[in-house]
Design an enzyme around this catalytic site. Structure first.
Site, PDB file in Angstrom:
ATOM      1  N   GLU A  20     -67.078 -82.330   6.063  1.00  0.00           N
ATOM      2  CA  GLU A  20     -66.517 -81.332   5.223  1.00  0.00           C
ATOM      3  C   GLU A  20     -66.454 -81.764   3.805  1.00  0.00           C
ATOM      4  O   GLU A  20     -66.600 -83.147   3.538  1.00  0.00           O
ATOM      5  CB  GLU A  20     -65.152 -80.747   5.717  1.00  0.00           C
ATOM      6  CG  GLU A  20     -63.936 -81.759   5.706  1.00  0.00           C
ATOM      7  CD  GLU A  20     -62.916 -81.322   6.411  1.00  0.00           C
ATOM      8  OE1 GLU A  20     -63.130 -80.536   7.436  1.00  0.00           O
ATOM      9  OE2 GLU A  20     -61.734 -81.990   6.129  1.00  0.00           O
ATOM     10  N   LYS A  59     -65.158 -82.566  -0.017  1.00  0.00           N
ATOM     11  CA  LYS A  59     -63.865 -83.450  -0.376  1.00  0.00           C
ATOM     12  C   LYS A  59     -63.762 -82.522  -1.834  1.00  0.00           C
ATOM     13  O   LYS A  59     -64.297 -82.525  -2.671  1.00  0.00           O
ATOM     14  CB  LYS A  59     -64.427 -84.907  -0.767  1.00  0.00           C
ATOM     15  CG  LYS A  59     -63.110 -85.615  -1.203  1.00  0.00           C
ATOM     16  CD  LYS A  59     -63.365 -86.881  -1.291  1.00  0.00           C
ATOM     17  CE  LYS A  59     -62.157 -87.962  -1.439  1.00  0.00           C
ATOM     18  NZ  LYS A  59     -61.369 -87.251  -2.799  1.00  0.00           N
ATOM     19  N   GLU A 116     -55.392 -79.292  -0.043  1.00  0.00           N
ATOM     20  CA  GLU A 116     -55.602 -79.390  -1.545  1.00  0.00           C
ATOM     21  C   GLU A 116     -55.221 -78.232  -2.082  1.00  0.00           C
ATOM     22  O   GLU A 116     -55.889 -77.272  -1.915  1.00  0.00           O
ATOM     23  CB  GLU A 116     -57.091 -79.943  -1.635  1.00  0.00           C
ATOM     24  CG  GLU A 116     -57.328 -80.854  -2.580  1.00  0.00           C
ATOM     25  CD  GLU A 116     -57.071 -82.121  -2.143  1.00  0.00           C
ATOM     26  OE1 GLU A 116     -56.542 -82.699  -1.209  1.00  0.00           O
ATOM     27  OE2 GLU A 116     -57.128 -83.118  -3.007  1.00  0.00           O
TER      28      GLU A 116
END
Ligand code: IVH
Length: 698
Positions: free
Chosen positions: A118, A120, A193
Site C-alpha cells: 500500500e 506510504k 495518517e
C-alpha cells in the site's frame, strides 16, 4: 403559525438530522459522491445547531456540530498508548526487500504467507479510539509510547466518523470481509495518517504568503503544525484529511490485513485509495513500480510503499524489534530533487502587494517537468539558508507543486556568489518596501508601481468589481506598458484612437473596450466600493457599506466607531476603510472617478424605501430570475436579504425545491411568498436580463 417543537419532537428531529448530516459527510468526504449541494448541507447543519442551542440537553458527543471546533485548549494532555505505536524499518533498494522476504520465509519455515502493498502516506501518524462505535480519543504518536491528545482538533476533520456505522450493503467500498465487519468491535483503535492535500497546502500557503505570514515548507509540516494548534477553530479551517491502515487495541480480530482494511471501510473510515495483494515478493517489486508511477496522482504526498504480511495471525510469530515489526517494511522512493544554478533572484508582487523573492534557475528536469523558478518565500528564509546569487542549489517540489530551494551546495561555492539584499533589490526596481508589524513579508506601498498597478486594475475591472468587459489581465498589461493608464481613473479618459495604436487592437475590439468602460460607470454603488481595492473590503463588506451609506461622501466622513457597528465590519476593516479615505491620493482618485461619471451612490431605485426595514430570505429556484437578481431587486427597494430564517425575517421567498428554510419559516410563522407572489410584490415582472436558466438559490 406552527407550534414550537416540544422536547420529544426536537429529540426526534436532532437524531434524524445527525444521521442525515453524517450520511452526507460520508458521501462527500469518504465516497466522493455527494448527493446534496453545499448550501443544503449547511442548512441542515444550521438547523441542528439551532435545535441544540434551544435544547442543550439534546447535544451528543457525536453530533456533527461538535466538529466546528470548541473552546481553545490550554495545552495537550499526554496519553499512553495501550499498544505502542512503533515505526517501520526503511529501505531505499529492492535487494533489501528481497532480504526482508528471506527473513520472513526463514522465520515462518513452511507456513504459507503473502503480502499486501500500500502507499506510504507522508503525513502525521494518528491513533483513534472508538468505544462502542463512538470516537472517544485521538492521539498523536509522540514518542511511540505516549502521545498528545488532539481529539478536539481531529474532530474537525470531516472524513473522520464521530460514530462508526455500517455503509449499506451495496456500497462500492465493501468488497469482502463483511462477516468480520458485521458488528462494530466494542473497542477499536485505528491507526493511520492525517495529511494535508497537495491542493489544500498550495492554497493555504498562498493565503499565508498574501497575509505576510511564514509559509509552511511542505504539506507534512503544515499538517503537523495544524494538529498542534490549540484552537480547534483554526484547525477546522485547515484542509486536513485522514487515511487508516492499521490497528492498535481491538476487541475483534481479522484474519488478514486486507479483511481488516475492508472492515475499516465498512465502518466508514477512509482507507488508502489503492492497495495490492501480492502472493510473493517478486510481485511486490513489480507493483512498487506501478505505485511509483502513480505517485503524483494521489491527492496526498506519498513517499514510498509499505509492504505488509497479509496474514495477521503471523504477526505474533514474526514479532518485532524494539523499533519496528518484522512483518512489515517501508520502501522509500528517493526524494525528487535536482541540483541547478541559481542565476538571479527576482521579486514577485502578490495581489495585495506582498513581495516574494523568487529564484531564477538554470532550467532543470524535476519530477516530470522542467523547473525554471523556485520560491524563496521571504527574506528570512534566504538568510536562514544562506542562499546567494550564483550558488549551486538543490531544488525540490515542495508538496509537488511549487518547487522550493532546499539547500545550497556549499562545497561548490567559488567565492563569487553574491549575498542577496531584499531591500536593495526592491529599491532597484523602484519599489519602496515596507514591513507590517507581525508579518515576515515586505510589501509594496506604491499602488502606482507598474506591477502593482496591473494587479490593481485587473481587480478594478474584475467581474465582482466594475465588470468591464474586454479588460482582462493581458489588456491591462498592454495599457500600463504603453503608459496609457496610471490608475483606474485614467481608464475613463481612454480614447478609441489611443487603443488603435496597441497591438491586436482593431476598430471592433477598441470600440468594445470603450463601451465596456462606459457601461461600468453605472454599476451599483457596492461594486465601486469593492473595485477600489480597499484592504480587507471584499464584495460582502462592500455591499454592507453600500446598504448603510447613501453615497460616498457620507462613507468618507464616517468614523471607525460608526463603521465597526455595521454587520461584518470589524475594527480591522473599519480602520482600513478610514485609512483609505484619509489618504489624499485616494480622495483625488474618487474625485476624478466622480467627475468621469462613475456612480458613487445608491441608485434612484435603491433610494426607494418601499421595502425599508423588510428582511427577505431566498430559498429554492425561481424561473424568472437568479438569487443575485432577486437580491438586487429587493435591495433596490431598500430591503435587505439574509441567508438564514429567524424571527426577524419578514418574508421567505420560496422557489421550486425549497428546502429546510421553508420548513423553518413555517415553524416560525414567517410569511412565505411563492414566485408569483414575490413578482407581484415587486410590482410586476422585473426587467428580464440576458441570462436565463435556473440557478440553484440555496
Ligand atoms: S504501518 C507497525 N502503513 O510511516 C507498523 N505506516 O515510517 C505501523 N505510514 O509510523 C505503520 N503510510 O506513520 C503503515 N500505509 C502505511 C503507512 C504508514 C504511512 C507512516 C506511519 C509510520 C511511518 C513509518
Amino acid at each position: 403559525m406552527s407550534a414550537p417543537l416540544n422536547r420529544t419532537e426536537a429529540r426526534k428531529e436532532t437524531e434524524k438530522l445527525r444521521a442525515e448530516i453524517e450520511r452526507h459527510n460520508r458521501l462527500y468526504y469518504v465516497e466522493a459522491a455527494p448527493e446534496i449541494s453545499d448550501r443544503d448541507y449547511d442548512a441542515l447543519l444550521k438547523r441542528l445547531e439551532a435545535l441544540e442551542t434551544q435544547f442543550p440537553e439534546l447535544a451528543t458527543p457525536d453530533s456533527p456540530t461538535r466538529r466546528v471546533g470548541g473552546e481553545p485548549l490550554k495545552g495537550f494532555e499526554n496519553v499512553r498508548h495501550t499498544v505502542p505505536m512503533i515505526s517501520l524499518a526503511n529501505t531505499y533498494n529492492k535487494e533489501e526487500l528481497v532480504e526482508f522476504d528471506g527473513r520472513v520465509k526463514k522465520l515462518l519455515k513452511e507456513t504459507p504467507y503473502s503480502y499486501v502493498l500500500e502507499p506510504k502516506i507522508d503525513g502525521v501518524a494518528i491513533s483513534l479510539r472508538y468505544e462502542n462505535g463512538l470516537l472517544v480519543r485521538a492521539v498523536t504518536r509522540g514518542d511511540g509510547t505516549t502521545g498528545d491528545d488532539v481529539t478536539a482538533n481531529v474532530r474537525t476533520i470531516k472524513s473522520i466518523p464521530l460514530r462508526l456505522s455500517k455503509v449499506d450493503e451495496a456500497s462500492s467500498l465493501v468488497k469482502s470481509g463483511r462477516d468480520a465487519a458485521s458488528t462494530i468491535p466494542a473497542v477499536l483503535e485505528v491507526r493511520g495518517e492525517v495529511y494535508m492535500t497537495r491542493k489544500g497546502f498550495a492554497a493555504l500557503n498562498e493565503e499565508r504568503q498574501e497575509a505576510g505570514l511564514e509559509p509552511f515548507a511542505n504539506p507534512r509540516n503544515a499538517c503537523a503544525g495544524s494538529l498542534k494548534q490549540l484552537d480547534p477553530k483554526i484547525v477546522a479551517a485547515r484542509p486536513l484529511d485522514a487515511l487508516f491502515y492499521g490497528l492498535g487495541e481491538c476487541s475483534a480480530d481479522f484474519a488478514t490485513h486486507q479483511e481488516m482494511l475492508n472492515a475499516l471501510a465498512h465502518y466508514g473510515l477512509r482507507i488508502t485509495p489503492k492497495h495490492w495483494p501480492c502472493p510473493e515478493i517478486s510481485e511486490v517489486l513489480e507493483k512498487l513500480d506501478v505505485l511509483q508511477n502513480m505517485r503524483h496522482d494521489f491527492p496526498f504526498e506519498m513517499d514510498g510503499g509499505v509492504i505488509k504480511v497479509n496474514q495477521r495471525d503471523l504477526y505474533e510469530p514474526l514479532g518485532s524489534t524494539a523499533k519496528s515489526p518484522r512483518w512489515a517494511v517501508a520502501y522509500k522512493y528517493e526524494p525528487e530533487q535536482a541540483e541547478t544554478l541559481l542565476k538571479e533572484i527576482t521579486i514577485q508582487i502578490g495581489r495585495t502587494g506582498v513581495l516574494t523573492p523568487v529564484a531564477e534557475l538554470e532550467p532543470v528536469q524535476l519530477a516530470g517537468t522542467v523547473v525554471k523558478r523556485a520560491t524563496l518565500h521571504n527574506e528570512d528564509e534566504i538568510k536562514r539558508k544562506d542562499i546567494r546569487v550564483g550558488d549551486r542549489v538543490i531544488v525540490e517540489k515542495a508538496g509537488e507543486i511549487i518547487p522550493a530551494v532546499v539547500r545550497v551546495v556549499t562545497e561548490k561555492r567559488t567565492g563569487k556568489e553574491k549575498p542577496f539584499d531584499m531591500q536593495a533589490a526592491c529599491k532597484a526596481l523602484g519599489i519602496n518596501p515596507v514591513k507590517i508589524e507581525g508579518e515576515v513579508a515586505w510589501r509594496i506601498d506604491d499602488l502606482h508601481h507598474p506591477a502593482m498597478l496591473k494587479r490593481w486594475l485587473t481587480h478594478f475591472a474584475s467581474r465582482n468589481g466594475m465588470d468591464i468587459e474586454g479588460l482582462g489581465e493581458s489588456i491591462v498589461e498592454l495599457l500600463v506598458d504603453a503608459g496609457l493608464v496610471k490608475g483606474p481613473a485614467d481608464l475613463y479618459d481612454l480614447k478609441k484612437q489611443q487603443l488603435l495604436g496597441l497591438e491586436g487592437f482593431k476598430e471592433k475590439k477598441a470600440q468594445n473596450l470603450i463601451d465596456g468602460i462606459e457601461a461600468s460607470k453605472s454599476r451599483p454603488f457596492d461594486r465601486i466600493l469593492f473595485a477600489l481595492g480597499i484592504r480587507h473590503v471584499g464584495s460582502g463588506s462592500a455591499r454592507v457599506l453600500a446598504q448603510n451609506f447613501p453615497n460616498i461622501g457620507k462613507l468618507m466622513t464616517a468614523d471607525v466607531q460608526t463603521l465597526e457597528e455595521l454587520r461584518d465590519i470589524g475594527p480591522v476593516v473599519g480602520k482600513s476603510i478610514c485609512d483609505f479615505f484619509q489618504t489624499s491620493e485616494n480622495r483625488k482618485l474618487i474625485e476624478r472617478l466622480q467627475a468621469a461619471g462613475v456612480n458613487f451612490e445608491q441608485t434612484v431605485q435603491a433610494a426607494s424605501d418601499e421595502f425599508a426595514g423588510l428582511t427577505f430570505v431566498l430559498t429554492g429556484t425561481m424561473e424568472s430570475m437568479s438569487r443575485d437578481e432577486a437580491g438586487e431587486q429587493i435591495r433596490a427597494r431598500g430591503g435587505s436579504v439574509s441567508s438564514s430564517v429567524s424571527k426577524n425575517t419578514s418574508y421567505v421567498v420560496a422557489g421550486e425545491k425549497a428546502g429546510s428554510k421553508l420548513t423553518k419559516a413555517e415553524e416560525l410563522g414567517i410569511k412565505v411568498l411563492d414566485e408569483a407572489a414575490f413578482l407581484k410584490l415587486l410590482g410586476g415582472k422585473p426587467e428580464q436580463k440576458k441570462k436565463t436558466g435556473q440557478i440553484d438559490m440555496f
